[in-house]
Design a protein around this motif. Structure first.
Motif, mmCIF file in Angstrom:
data_model
loop_
_atom_site.group_PDB
_atom_site.id
_atom_site.type_symbol
_atom_site.label_atom_id
_atom_site.label_comp_id
_atom_site.label_asym_id
_atom_site.label_seq_id
_atom_site.Cartn_x
_atom_site.Cartn_y
_atom_site.Cartn_z
ATOM 1 N N TRP A 1 -9.690 -1.256 0.543
ATOM 2 C CA TRP A 1 -8.687 -0.165 1.275
ATOM 3 C C TRP A 1 -8.979 1.168 0.325
ATOM 4 O O TRP A 1 -8.822 2.017 0.827
ATOM 5 C CB TRP A 1 -7.308 -0.829 0.459
ATOM 6 C CG TRP A 1 -6.339 0.350 0.949
ATOM 7 C CD1 TRP A 1 -5.889 1.152 2.140
ATOM 8 C CD2 TRP A 1 -5.135 0.774 0.090
ATOM 9 N NE1 TRP A 1 -5.056 1.700 2.023
ATOM 10 C CE2 TRP A 1 -4.342 1.569 0.689
ATOM 11 C CE3 TRP A 1 -5.011 0.572 -1.209
ATOM 12 C CZ2 TRP A 1 -3.292 2.531 0.144
ATOM 13 C CZ3 TRP A 1 -3.816 1.431 -1.917
ATOM 14 C CH2 TRP A 1 -3.175 2.162 -0.859
ATOM 15 N N VAL B 1 -3.185 -6.438 0.202
ATOM 16 C CA VAL B 1 -3.488 -5.440 -0.949
ATOM 17 C C VAL B 1 -2.524 -5.699 -2.180
ATOM 18 O O VAL B 1 -1.608 -5.767 -1.956
ATOM 19 C CB VAL B 1 -3.570 -3.957 -0.390
ATOM 20 C CG1 VAL B 1 -3.845 -2.894 -1.685
ATOM 21 C CG2 VAL B 1 -4.595 -3.362 0.655
ATOM 22 N N LYS C 1 0.771 -1.273 -0.033
ATOM 23 C CA LYS C 1 -0.062 -0.049 -0.042
ATOM 24 C C LYS C 1 0.911 1.439 -0.002
ATOM 25 O O LYS C 1 1.271 1.708 0.992
ATOM 26 C CB LYS C 1 -0.862 0.212 1.209
ATOM 27 C CG LYS C 1 -1.962 -1.229 1.290
ATOM 28 C CD LYS C 1 -2.771 -1.110 2.618
ATOM 29 C CE LYS C 1 -2.153 -1.459 3.694
ATOM 30 N NZ LYS C 1 -1.642 -2.559 4.223
ATOM 31 N N TYR D 1 -2.534 4.078 -4.358
ATOM 32 C CA TYR D 1 -3.937 4.620 -4.136
ATOM 33 C C TYR D 1 -4.322 5.818 -5.183
ATOM 34 O O TYR D 1 -5.552 5.933 -5.463
ATOM 35 C CB TYR D 1 -4.035 5.331 -2.647
ATOM 36 C CG TYR D 1 -5.081 6.198 -2.347
ATOM 37 C CD1 TYR D 1 -6.388 5.351 -2.210
ATOM 38 C CD2 TYR D 1 -5.300 7.524 -2.452
ATOM 39 C CE1 TYR D 1 -7.477 6.226 -1.897
ATOM 40 C CE2 TYR D 1 -6.361 8.342 -1.850
ATOM 41 C CZ TYR D 1 -7.686 7.569 -1.957
ATOM 42 O OH TYR D 1 -8.947 8.193 -1.503
#
Length: 508
Positions: free
Chosen positions: A376, A364, A163, A168
């Motif tokens: 997430w 993830v 992550k 993201y």
């Protein structure tokens, strides 16, 4: 070729960072917005004589420059920076309340009661704008910063599981687009008998993304630009993902009720994870058809980009559901606080599910866009939205206490009117706004929001130009910061000039 391989190795094979560090990074973004609002209200008051250059300077210094520092030289102590800034912010708001209490002789209960019953201008929902713009800004910073050594490697995209900040970014773009999509804003009600033609119109609307994807593909291959192949594949890129996800989602929502988007989101993610676990799909995505990572054939060459779209469609559906809930008409502060409570509960539930899936299923993986990646992304997006809404409420509370209104990208307070006239007031609130028009016209956030695709495109082009002209891998800290600051200023000044001249570059 040697430089290309060196840069590819420099941005590859990382494992990401912790969930906590990702969350702290989001908090640092919204604190900049809070301080910018307080600075404008404190030092500019209701003045209308400030030139646009002064507003641009303040916005860049307070909103942009700190983010560059947070992602680079301050990353190791960011949690302490956030803690100090949060404490100072709380003290500042308390001092404003204390001055109001002394001058108006009101108790806290009376002040809070009056604040909760405050009517708001519903022409816009500022925290949604802030969320979408900051996703764009942070992504713009990271895509160049990752090529410099001052950018922590743990923030870069994880190779298989992990992550990082940049993991993201792509998914947040998908979520933010869904948040304000026609489906989320219920515009398809107008064409309820022509849903198929409505979906076709949405498909036609993505042609700029397909065009930009082709341009990026041709330019990258023609100049032998360095690529992270395991990100999307040999020919695929982020623009293609955005376009195809929009097309697939539009067609799915033609046949399924929009208000059940959350069910579709969960169902798609679960079915996809089931296929990953029960078939050879996971091995194919990670290691190719021969298990050695070769990329023969179009599907094999672009397996990450093609199959990860399933996860991105799930994220899009979740964004549509969140948009439907957030865009619901609310007039009073207390109604928005209740909504924030619902979002906070949803975020907490998703956080629990994320931890459970990481423990029981797998970590993830942006590369596969698996179930945990979907959880997430949606959890982080709702958390980020909640943070922006909290800052909006803080600035609104300061406006309520001080009577000052110069804080763009925050709610505007409507004058008190009788209950039976509040609906009529909403239709005429443009004449009742107290906000200085120049603060809206000269707002950098509004400028980026007005031409978001152009801003993102500029970031990509300038990133390429910098990499061709600067040896980023061996740059010193000083040179890296100077280049990153100039890069962000160039990205900002172009959309800012367009904004103050009332120009929107959208022709499709």
């Amino acid at each position: 070729m040697e430089q290309k391989l060196s840069k590819e190795a420099f941005v590859s094979n990382f494992n990401g960072t912790t969930l906590t560090e990702n969350s702290v990074g989001l908090v640092s973004c919204v604190l900049s917005v809070a301080y910018r609002g307080l600075i404008l209200m404190r030092f500019f008051g209701e003045s209308t004589e400030s030139p646009w250059k002064r507003f641009l300077f303040i916005d860049f210094v307070v909103l942009m420059a700190p983010l560059v520092l947070y992602c680079t030289v301050l990353s190791a102590v960011l949690h302490w920076v956030v803690l100090v800034l949060s404490v100072v912010l709380v003290i500042s708001v308390f001092q404003i309340y204390y001055r109001r209490k002394r001058s108006a002789h009101q108790h806290l209960k009376e002040v809070v009661a009056g604040f909760l019953d405050t009517s708001l201008d519903m022409n816009r929902i500022p925290f949604v704008t802030l969320f979408r713009v900051y996703v764009n800004i942070v992504t713009g910073i990271c895509i160049l910063a990752v090529d410099f050594p001052i950018f922590p490697r743990r923030f870069a995209k994880a190779e298989t599981y992990g992550k990082g900040y940049m993991d993201y970014g792509a998914a947040a773009f998908v979520f933010s687009n869904a948040l304000v999509s026609p489906e989320a804003r219920q515009r398809n009600k107008i064409v309820s008998h022509f849903k198929f033609s409505f979906a076709v119109k949405q498909i036609i609307a993505v042609w700029p993304l397909i065009f930009l994807g082709l341009v990026r593909l041709i330019s990258v291959k023609s100049v032998n630009y360095h690529e992270h192949i395991s990100e999307y594949g040999l020919h695929w890129n982020f623009f293609f993902t955005l376009a195809v996800v929009r097309i697939l989602s539009s067609f799915i929502l033609v046949f399924c009720p929009v208000r059940s988007a959350w069910i579709l989101s969960g169902g798609i993610a679960l079915c996809y994870q089931f296929l990953l676990e029960m078939t050879n799909l996971k091995q194919f995505i990670l290691h190719g058809s021969d298990g050695k990572g070769t990329r023969d054939g179009f599907i094999n060459a672009n397996r990450e980009g093609i199959f990860s779209m399933v996860g991105y469609v799930s994220i899009y559906m979740a964004g549509v559901q969140a948009g439907i809930f957030i865009m619901k008409r609310r007039m009073l502060v207390k109604d928005w606080i209740k909504m924030q409570g619902c979002l906070a509960i949803s975020t907490f539930i998703l956080l629990l599910l994320l931890h459970a899936c990481e423990a029981l299923v797998e970590p993830v993986s942006r590369r596969m866009a698996n179930l945990t990646f979907v959880l997430w992304t949606v959890e982080h997006s709702l958390f980020f939205i909640n943070l922006h809404m909290l800052v909006d409420l803080v600035l609104l509370f300061v406006k309520f206490l001080s009577g000052m209104s110069k804080a763009p990208c925050s709610w505007n307070i409507l004058p008190d009117v009788p209950q039976h006239r509040k609906e009529k007031t909403l239709s005429k609130n443009s004449a009742l706004e107290k906000v200085d028009k120049n603060t809206v016209r000269f707002c950098l956030i509004d400028a980026i929001n007005r031409n978001q695709l152009l801003f993102f495109l500029q970031c990509n082009i300038l990133t390429g130009l910098v990499n061709f002209t600067v040896d980023t891998v061996h740059s010193s800290t000083f040179i890296s910061l100077v280049v990153l600051m100039l890069y962000m200023f160039c990205n900002c000044i172009s959309v800012y000039i367009l904004h103050i001249n009332d120009i929107t570059l959208k022709f499709w």
